[in-house]
Motif scaffolding. Structure first.
Motif, PDB file in Angstrom:
ATOM      1  N   PHE A 101       0.852  -1.193   0.000  1.00  0.00           N
ATOM      2  CA  PHE A 101       0.000   0.000   0.000  1.00  0.00           C
ATOM      3  C   PHE A 101       0.883   1.235   0.000  1.00  0.00           C
ATOM      4  CE2 PHE A 101      -3.009  -3.075   1.645  1.00  0.00           C
ATOM      5  CZ  PHE A 101      -4.235  -2.647   1.148  1.00  0.00           C
ATOM      6  N   LEU A 102       0.478   2.228  -0.783  1.00  0.00           N
ATOM      7  CA  LEU A 102       1.174   3.522  -0.795  1.00  0.00           C
ATOM      8  C   LEU A 102       0.123   4.626  -0.740  1.00  0.00           C
ATOM      9  CD1 LEU A 102       3.739   2.909  -3.713  1.00  0.00           C
ATOM     10  CD2 LEU A 102       4.307   3.204  -1.304  1.00  0.00           C
ATOM     11  N   THR A 103       0.516   5.792  -0.209  1.00  0.00           N
ATOM     12  CA  THR A 103      -0.390   6.931  -0.372  1.00  0.00           C
ATOM     13  C   THR A 103      -0.429   7.246  -1.848  1.00  0.00           C
ATOM     14  OG1 THR A 103       1.342   8.601  -0.237  1.00  0.00           O
ATOM     15  CG2 THR A 103       0.333   7.914   1.867  1.00  0.00           C
ATOM     16  N   ILE A 104      -1.466   7.927  -2.278  1.00  0.00           N
ATOM     17  CA  ILE A 104      -1.551   8.232  -3.712  1.00  0.00           C
ATOM     18  C   ILE A 104      -0.346   9.072  -4.151  1.00  0.00           C
ATOM     19  CG2 ILE A 104      -3.189  10.139  -3.242  1.00  0.00           C
ATOM     20  CD1 ILE A 104      -3.105   8.108  -6.470  1.00  0.00           C
ATOM     21  N   ARG A 105       0.092  10.008  -3.295  1.00  0.00           N
ATOM     22  CA  ARG A 105       1.233  10.850  -3.681  1.00  0.00           C
ATOM     23  C   ARG A 105       2.503   9.999  -3.813  1.00  0.00           C
ATOM     24  NH1 ARG A 105       5.397  14.370  -2.550  1.00  0.00           N
ATOM     25  NH2 ARG A 105       5.183  16.356  -3.629  1.00  0.00           N
ATOM     26  N   ASP A 106       2.734   9.112  -2.848  1.00  0.00           N
ATOM     27  CA  ASP A 106       3.921   8.250  -2.941  1.00  0.00           C
ATOM     28  C   ASP A 106       3.822   7.308  -4.142  1.00  0.00           C
ATOM     29  OD1 ASP A 106       5.110   9.433  -0.807  1.00  0.00           O
ATOM     30  OD2 ASP A 106       4.837   7.771   0.591  1.00  0.00           O
ATOM     31  N   TYR A 107       2.592   6.894  -4.460  1.00  0.00           N
ATOM     32  CA  TYR A 107       2.444   6.036  -5.633  1.00  0.00           C
ATOM     33  C   TYR A 107       2.849   6.805  -6.900  1.00  0.00           C
ATOM     34  CZ  TYR A 107       0.764   3.205  -9.393  1.00  0.00           C
ATOM     35  OH  TYR A 107       0.739   2.475 -10.559  1.00  0.00           O
ATOM     36  N   LEU A 108       2.322   8.042  -7.034  1.00  0.00           N
ATOM     37  CA  LEU A 108       2.618   8.811  -8.257  1.00  0.00           C
ATOM     38  C   LEU A 108       4.120   8.983  -8.456  1.00  0.00           C
ATOM     39  CD1 LEU A 108      -0.119  11.625  -8.147  1.00  0.00           C
ATOM     40  CD2 LEU A 108      -0.131   9.500  -9.484  1.00  0.00           C
ATOM     41  N   TRP A 109       4.862   9.142  -7.337  1.00  0.00           N
ATOM     42  CA  TRP A 109       6.313   9.415  -7.450  1.00  0.00           C
ATOM     43  C   TRP A 109       7.162   8.209  -7.075  1.00  0.00           C
ATOM     44  CZ3 TRP A 109       5.501  12.748 -10.620  1.00  0.00           C
ATOM     45  CH2 TRP A 109       4.639  13.821 -10.427  1.00  0.00           C
ATOM     46  N   ARG A 110       6.564   7.007  -7.131  1.00  0.00           N
ATOM     47  CA  ARG A 110       7.304   5.806  -6.700  1.00  0.00           C
ATOM     48  C   ARG A 110       8.591   5.592  -7.482  1.00  0.00           C
ATOM     49  NH1 ARG A 110       3.741   5.036 -10.353  1.00  0.00           N
ATOM     50  NH2 ARG A 110       3.735   3.337 -11.861  1.00  0.00           N
ATOM     51  N   TRP A 111       8.569   6.037  -8.762  1.00  0.00           N
ATOM     52  CA  TRP A 111       9.750   5.803  -9.601  1.00  0.00           C
ATOM     53  C   TRP A 111      10.740   6.954  -9.536  1.00  0.00           C
ATOM     54  CZ3 TRP A 111      10.373   1.050 -10.905  1.00  0.00           C
ATOM     55  CH2 TRP A 111       9.325   0.245 -11.321  1.00  0.00           C
ATOM     56  N   ASP A 112      10.293   8.103  -9.058  1.00  0.00           N
ATOM     57  CA  ASP A 112      11.147   9.296  -9.161  1.00  0.00           C
ATOM     58  C   ASP A 112      12.356   9.233  -8.229  1.00  0.00           C
ATOM     59  OD1 ASP A 112      11.171  12.199 -10.366  1.00  0.00           O
ATOM     60  OD2 ASP A 112      11.730  12.374  -8.257  1.00  0.00           O
ATOM     61  N   THR A 113      12.147   8.713  -7.005  1.00  0.00           N
ATOM     62  CA  THR A 113      13.217   8.742  -5.997  1.00  0.00           C
ATOM     63  C   THR A 113      14.502   8.110  -6.519  1.00  0.00           C
ATOM     64  OG1 THR A 113      11.480   8.475  -4.364  1.00  0.00           O
ATOM     65  CG2 THR A 113      13.748   8.134  -3.594  1.00  0.00           C
ATOM     66  N   ASP A 114      14.358   7.011  -7.270  1.00  0.00           N
ATOM     67  CA  ASP A 114      15.554   6.332  -7.789  1.00  0.00           C
ATOM     68  C   ASP A 114      15.605   6.362  -9.316  1.00  0.00           C
ATOM     69  OD1 ASP A 114      17.272   5.087  -5.545  1.00  0.00           O
ATOM     70  OD2 ASP A 114      15.204   4.879  -4.895  1.00  0.00           O
ATOM     71  N   TRP A 115      14.826   7.312  -9.909  1.00  0.00           N
ATOM     72  CA  TRP A 115      14.821   7.448 -11.378  1.00  0.00           C
ATOM     73  C   TRP A 115      14.650   6.055 -11.988  1.00  0.00           C
ATOM     74  CZ3 TRP A 115      19.400   9.575 -14.805  1.00  0.00           C
ATOM     75  CH2 TRP A 115      18.888  10.332 -15.850  1.00  0.00           C
ATOM     76  N   PHE A 116      13.548   5.414 -11.613  1.00  0.00           N
ATOM     77  CA  PHE A 116      13.346   3.985 -11.845  1.00  0.00           C
ATOM     78  C   PHE A 116      14.474   3.261 -11.087  1.00  0.00           C
ATOM     79  CE2 PHE A 116      10.775   5.911 -15.053  1.00  0.00           C
ATOM     80  CZ  PHE A 116       9.688   5.070 -15.162  1.00  0.00           C
ATOM     81  N   TRP A 117      15.433   2.684 -11.794  1.00  0.00           N
ATOM     82  CA  TRP A 117      16.559   2.002 -11.127  1.00  0.00           C
ATOM     83  C   TRP A 117      17.878   2.699 -11.450  1.00  0.00           C
ATOM     84  CZ3 TRP A 117      12.540  -0.588 -13.426  1.00  0.00           C
ATOM     85  CH2 TRP A 117      12.536  -0.531 -14.826  1.00  0.00           C
ATOM     86  N   CYS A 118      17.780   3.842 -12.191  1.00  0.00           N
ATOM     87  CA  CYS A 118      19.009   4.439 -12.727  1.00  0.00           C
ATOM     88  C   CYS A 118      19.878   5.085 -11.653  1.00  0.00           C
ATOM     89  CB  CYS A 118      18.669   5.439 -13.821  1.00  0.00           C
ATOM     90  SG  CYS A 118      17.760   4.670 -15.172  1.00  0.00           S
TER      91      CYS A 118
END
Ligand SMILES: Cc1cc2nc3c(=O)[nH]c(=O)nc-3n(C[C@H](O)[C@H](O)[C@H](O)COP(=O)(O)OP(=O)(O)OC[C@H]3O[C@@H](n4cnc5c(N)ncnc54)[C@H](O)[C@@H]3O)c2cc1C
Length: 493
Positions: free
Chosen positions: A287-304
């Protein structure tokens, strides 16, 4: 996982309430705020932009002076003087009654999502990198996990105010005298004009997203599951408000299906020690908050982010949280490209030179498994992002002619691959372009391309583009699409 039930639900935490919602639909009422563009401050900003544009001598390249970019074409040398568009970087209005927003063209999705989530609403498609702007996503296309339901970001834009290449400011919308520009703007990459404000539709958002990760050990099974979700709107009884996938290898692929949820029995947080893409291989449910879901990939630029060591626990702890963002990593890549640091290091260590293989391609779902096999065999980078999509419109968009009704899968891969001893730059990218064409797909143009002029015109509807160019930029003050995306890969954005 942290059990924070009841503490992070915006409806109980003192912020503006988020209205639970599970069945996004069309706007409740027609847009009611065209008059906003008559707002004195906005009008003055548009007038200043027109004058600034008119003052640029003919023949001098024009670029947008933006703080951020998500293009993967890097310019060499000194950038030309740019147009100051900072006045267009905010949300002008959110109207909960009509479920629409009027938004400055250079507003980031991070700011836009924050403004709409306050009203329990979100854009129909929110690209997953925080600094992608609405104007950038419309002119350069975008895709995200709602794209199977809602199509591409530009398909929920109802109206655009555009500074055209010939210096006019026009309003382009379906059915008006600039309808051809409205439909031809997506995939024009700022070569016909710049969108200074846009009206977009919004949909209800629940406070949480309930994720389930489904594993497949064969590409055919994975693509069949995508087709089934497209038919039924769910997988194994889990509603597919959101769908994307991650291929770690041909025998380890996941589809992540998300459903809006009014409850979050526990909540994960991937902005700290834990890393979202790694979690996909872990527990099957999240489970994620909607905001964390929207930015789930941003923190690690996907896996980059792994290229910078940020996935090493020691470095991660030392790396300030506010810099765990895609725009930070993109700036680092731009510096590396500019000063050729890693290329020099590779050469010193006697390693083979590497080619940047950073692309997003759309392949019809029926041919998706073939593409995955080709990619594993010829390129071999992993993971690969998989995002199903289907046009929302019943008509094709001229400059990116995907077929209405057809389910596609966007495959995204971002990194480098070592060149073979006899290989030159383009070795991998050219093979990918050929395979995409052979499989009836399309390739996004935000990165490098190698098409011949003839093939480019065929793939991206050169005839329709030429007509629009004649109409809106007859003197060619802005670069042409082929020049910008292919021959002038070092051109200003
Ligand atoms: C590694 C990587 C991964 C990506 N993954 C995704 C993804 O998963 N989903 C997704 O949706 N997209 C993805 N993109 C693509 C991204 O959405 C596009 O590159 C988009 O155009 C970037 O928008 P921006 O606002 O950052 O624009 P910029 O990068 O600043 O500019 C992009 C182009 O658009 C033009 N432009 C910008 N603003 C305007 C405007 N207001 N009016 C007219 N023209 C304008 C610029 O002139 C330029 O040619 C990815 C890109 C990269 C590099």
């Amino acid at each position: 996982m942290t059990d924070v039930t009841g503490t992070s639900n915006p409806s109980t935490s003192g912020t503006d309430p988020i209205t639970p919602g599970t069945s996004p639909g069309p706007p409740a009422a027609p847009p009611a705020h065209r008059g906003l563009r008559a707002d004195a401050a906005h009008q003055a900003a548009v007038a200043r932009l027109r004058s600034a544009y008119a003052a640029i001598p003919p023949g001098q390249p024009v670029r947008l002076a933006k703080r951020t970019s998500n293009l993967f074409r890097f310019r060499d040398g000194r950038p030309p003087a740019g147009l100051d568009v900072s006045a267009f970087g905010h949300v002008l209005d959110v109207d909960p009654a009509s479920r629409t927003a009027v938004v400055g063209g250079m507003t980031t999705y991070e700011d836009l999502a924050d403004a709409t989530l306050r009203h329990g609403l979100m854009p129909l498609v929110v690209p997953e990198l925080k600094t992608i702007t609405l104007g950038g996503a419309v002119t350069g296309l975008g895709v995200e996990s709602t794209s199977l339901r809602n199509g591409l970001p530009h398909e929920s834009v109802t109206e655009m105010e555009i500074l055209t290449g010939d210096g006019r400011v026009v309003t382009a919308a379906e059915g008006n005298e600039h309808a051809a520009l409205y439909r031809g703007f997506p995939n024009s990459y700022g070569t016909l004009g710049y969108a200074v404000s846009l009206t977009i539709e919004l949909e209800p958002a629940a406070p949480f997203v309930h994720l389930r990760h489904f594993r497949f050990d064969h590409p055919d099974a994975c693509m069949e599951a995508v087709a089934q979700i497209a038919r039924d709107g769910s997988l194994s009884g889990h509603r597919a408000d959101f769908v994307d996938g991650t291929a770690f290898g041909l025998d380890e692929m996941y589809l992540t299906v998300g459903a809006f949820s009014d409850v979050g029995p526990w909540l994960s947080d991937y902005t700290r020690e834990r890393i979202y893409y790694q979690s996909i291989r872990g527990p099957k449910e999240d489970f994620l908050t909607i905001r964390d879901y929207l930015w789930r990939w941003d923190t690690d630029w996907f896996w980059c982010s792994r290229a910078f060591g940020v996935q090493n626990p020691v470095i991660r702890r030392a790396w300030p949280r506010r810099y765990r963002r895609s725009d930070t990593y993109r700036r680092l890549v731009a510096l590396d490209r500019r000063y050729r640091l890693s290329a020099a290091l590779d050469a010193r260590r006697g390693r083979a030179p590497r080619e940047f293989v950073t692309q997003d391609v759309e392949i019809p779902v029926e041919r998706g498994a073939e593409f995955l096999r080709f990619f594993a065999d010829r390129v071999g980078m992993s993971p690969v992002w998989m995002c199903p999509l289907r046009l929302r419109s019943t008509r094709a968009w001229p400059l990116y002619p995907m077929r209405p009704g057809q389910v596609y899968v966007n495959f995204g891969f971002w990194g480098t691959a070592p060149l073979p001893p006899d290989g030159a730059d383009g070795h991998y990218n050219r093979q990918i372009e050929e395979q995409v064409t052979a499989l009836g797909g399309h390739k996004g143009l935000y990165s490098t391309s190698y098409y011949s002029k003839e093939e480019f015109a065929e793939r991206y509807n050169g005839a329709a583009y030429a007509k629009l160019k004649r109409e809106y930029d007859p003197d060619g003050r802005l670069a042409g699409l082929y020049e910008k995306c292919v021959t002038l890969a070092s051109s200003p954005p």
